[in-house]
Design a protein around this motif. Structure first.
Motif, mmCIF file in Angstrom:
data_model
loop_
_atom_site.group_PDB
_atom_site.id
_atom_site.type_symbol
_atom_site.label_atom_id
_atom_site.label_comp_id
_atom_site.label_asym_id
_atom_site.label_seq_id
_atom_site.Cartn_x
_atom_site.Cartn_y
_atom_site.Cartn_z
ATOM 1 N N LEU B 107 -44.231 -24.795 35.286
ATOM 2 C CA LEU B 107 -45.481 -24.345 35.653
ATOM 3 C C LEU B 107 -46.128 -23.637 34.403
ATOM 4 N N ALA B 108 -45.374 -22.835 33.840
ATOM 5 C CA ALA B 108 -45.743 -22.073 32.590
ATOM 6 C C ALA B 108 -46.161 -23.190 31.382
ATOM 7 N N ARG B 109 -45.045 -24.115 31.373
ATOM 8 C CA ARG B 109 -45.385 -25.207 30.365
ATOM 9 C C ARG B 109 -46.805 -26.055 30.536
ATOM 10 N N GLU B 110 -46.878 -26.185 31.719
ATOM 11 C CA GLU B 110 -48.117 -27.154 32.072
ATOM 12 C C GLU B 110 -49.265 -26.362 31.763
ATOM 13 N N LEU B 111 -49.288 -25.081 31.495
ATOM 14 C CA LEU B 111 -50.473 -24.171 31.109
ATOM 15 C C LEU B 111 -50.503 -24.161 29.739
ATOM 16 N N GLY B 112 -49.483 -24.428 28.924
ATOM 17 C CA GLY B 112 -49.466 -24.699 27.536
ATOM 18 C C GLY B 112 -48.344 -23.389 26.786
ATOM 19 N N PHE B 113 -47.872 -22.917 27.992
ATOM 20 C CA PHE B 113 -46.749 -21.800 27.398
ATOM 21 C C PHE B 113 -45.383 -22.526 27.211
ATOM 22 N N GLY B 114 -44.623 -21.831 26.392
ATOM 23 C CA GLY B 114 -43.129 -22.313 26.157
ATOM 24 C C GLY B 114 -42.846 -23.155 25.109
ATOM 25 N N ALA B 115 -43.643 -22.827 24.057
ATOM 26 C CA ALA B 115 -43.510 -23.544 22.715
ATOM 27 C C ALA B 115 -42.486 -22.693 22.021
ATOM 28 N N GLY B 116 -41.927 -21.666 22.603
ATOM 29 C CA GLY B 116 -40.986 -20.735 21.827
ATOM 30 C C GLY B 116 -41.243 -20.366 20.688
ATOM 31 N N MET B 117 -42.666 -20.085 20.634
ATOM 32 C CA MET B 117 -43.057 -19.558 19.376
ATOM 33 C C MET B 117 -43.930 -18.085 19.263
ATOM 34 N N GLY B 118 -43.593 -17.463 20.464
ATOM 35 C CA GLY B 118 -44.145 -16.148 20.711
ATOM 36 C C GLY B 118 -43.409 -14.988 19.870
ATOM 37 N N LEU B 119 -42.065 -14.973 20.025
ATOM 38 C CA LEU B 119 -41.450 -13.922 19.365
ATOM 39 C C LEU B 119 -41.603 -14.024 17.663
ATOM 40 N N PRO B 120 -41.328 -15.549 17.457
ATOM 41 C CA PRO B 120 -41.492 -15.650 15.841
ATOM 42 C C PRO B 120 -42.862 -15.243 15.537
ATOM 43 N N ASN B 121 -43.962 -15.544 16.411
ATOM 44 C CA ASN B 121 -45.304 -15.129 15.744
ATOM 45 C C ASN B 121 -45.443 -13.674 15.807
ATOM 46 N N ILE B 122 -44.635 -12.904 16.764
ATOM 47 C CA ILE B 122 -44.722 -11.351 16.694
ATOM 48 C C ILE B 122 -44.215 -11.000 15.433
ATOM 49 N N LYS B 123 -43.079 -11.449 15.229
ATOM 50 C CA LYS B 123 -42.175 -11.054 13.752
ATOM 51 C C LYS B 123 -42.945 -11.438 12.573
ATOM 52 N N ARG B 124 -43.654 -12.518 12.626
ATOM 53 C CA ARG B 124 -44.403 -12.932 11.471
ATOM 54 C C ARG B 124 -45.696 -12.070 11.285
ATOM 55 N N CYS B 125 -46.248 -11.447 12.286
ATOM 56 C CA CYS B 125 -47.227 -10.703 12.270
ATOM 57 C C CYS B 125 -47.286 -9.293 11.967
ATOM 58 N N SER B 126 -45.853 -8.722 12.445
ATOM 59 C CA SER B 126 -45.674 -7.358 12.302
ATOM 60 C C SER B 126 -44.865 -7.026 10.959
ATOM 61 N N ASP B 127 -45.076 -5.753 10.498
ATOM 62 C CA ASP B 127 -44.187 -5.323 9.277
ATOM 63 C C ASP B 127 -42.878 -4.877 9.613
ATOM 64 N N LYS B 128 -42.674 -4.740 11.033
ATOM 65 C CA LYS B 128 -41.448 -4.362 11.489
ATOM 66 C C LYS B 128 -41.227 -4.530 12.880
#
Ligand SMILES: Nc1ncnc2c1ncn2[C@@H]1O[C@H](COP(=O)(O)OP(=O)(O)OP(=O)(O)O)[C@@H](O)[C@H]1O
Ligand SMILES: [Mg+2]
Lengths: 114, 147
Positions: B107-128
């Motif tokens: 269900l989440a994937r159908e809505l466009g979630f689930g690329a497995g990029m969320g945590l990597p995005n947080i890491k990239r955007c934050s300093d720590k």
């Protein structure tokens, strides 16, 4: 290029954000996986997506995307339209598939200089 | 152990309740955070980074957790985003941090979630970034953005 010039070159109709069509955009992005768009979506750009639920407006707002184009005349949920108006995002519905839309945009110079 | 902003330095604290499974409200907290940071006159680049991280943390709570609380702390030196949920926790944090890894439902994937990029995005955007989790207990995420 201003959004109102761009839409002269593609079939479709403006669903929300009529009053922001004089916004300048330089580039565009295609993608339906929201966190990829969060990572690579273009600030002040156009986003082409088949997703139509309200979360696309949240994504566009956070990434500061100026305009969303939904291809293939996919029906857009009323909630999403409401939210787009609220968040001042231009929302366009087009009969063209994403590939053709991207091609047309590229042809008129969108996303050529990166 | 987690570092906490020095109380004397705290300029502002905001908390947001995040409801599990509510895709309609999802993104609301991140949008509010963005508006607040803008009003405070925080540098636009930092606002964008904090907003993206807040969105990904919020959506992870909506999609993967039983719900929780997101907290924003602003000090003269940094912005700290804290997300704490009530479970079920992450089994293998290293794996979860990998781009492309996702346990999102159909269900989440159908809505466009689930690329497995969320945590990597947080890491990239934050300093720590600090992430800790215990199966059956919950997950605690803390992202810092230096001003
Ligand atoms: N708060 C959480 N509680 C439980 N599991 C989590 C939580 N946050 C992340 N996870 C786990 O870590 C995985 C990777 O998270 P990440 O945000 O990178 O990707 P995703 O949420 O699956 O997809 P995307 O964020 O790209 O839509 C998730 O699929 C889930 O298994
Ligand atoms: Mg995620």
């Amino acid at each position: 290029m201003k959004i109102n010039e761009i839409i002269k070159n593609i079939p479709g109709k403006v669903i929300a954000g009529e009053e922001f069509l004089d916004k300048e955009v330089k580039t565009a992005y295609c993608g339906d996986l929201l966190s990829r768009v969060m990572a690579h979506g273009p600030q002040d750009g156009i986003w082409i997506t088949v997703q139509t639920h309200t979360n696309i407006i949240a994504v566009a707002t956070l990434v500061e995307i100026a305009c969303i184009i939904v291809p293939e005349d996919i029906p857009i949920e009323a909630n999403t339209i409401e939210k787009a108006i609220e968040e001042k995002i231009v929302l366009i519905s087009s009969p063209l598939p994403a590939f053709q839309l991207a091609g047309k945009l590229y042809e008129i110079g969108i996303g050529k200089e990166q | 152990m987690t570092e906490s902003a020095n109380n004397e330095d705290l300029v502002m604290v905001q908390t947001y309740e995040i409801e599990a499974g509510n895709f309609t409200l999802a993104g609301e907290a991140a949008s509010n955070i963005k508006k607040l940071l803008r009003q405070l006159g925080i540098d636009a680049k930092i606002v964008r980074k904090v907003s993206i991280a807040a969105y990904e943390a919020e959506l992870n709570m909506v999609i993967h957790s039983l719900g929780g609380i997101m907290r924003l702390e602003i000090t003269p030196k940094e912005i700290v985003l804290k997300a704490r949920d009530d479970g079920p926790g992450i089994e293998d944090i290293e794996l979860a941090m990998q781009e492309g890894y996702s346990t999102a439902t159909e269900l989440a994937r159908e809505l466009g979630f689930g690329a497995g990029m969320g945590l990597p995005n947080i890491k990239r955007c934050s300093d720590k970034l600090h992430l800790q989790s215990k199966l059956g207990q919950g997950t605690y995420l803390e992202a810092r953005f230096f001003l």
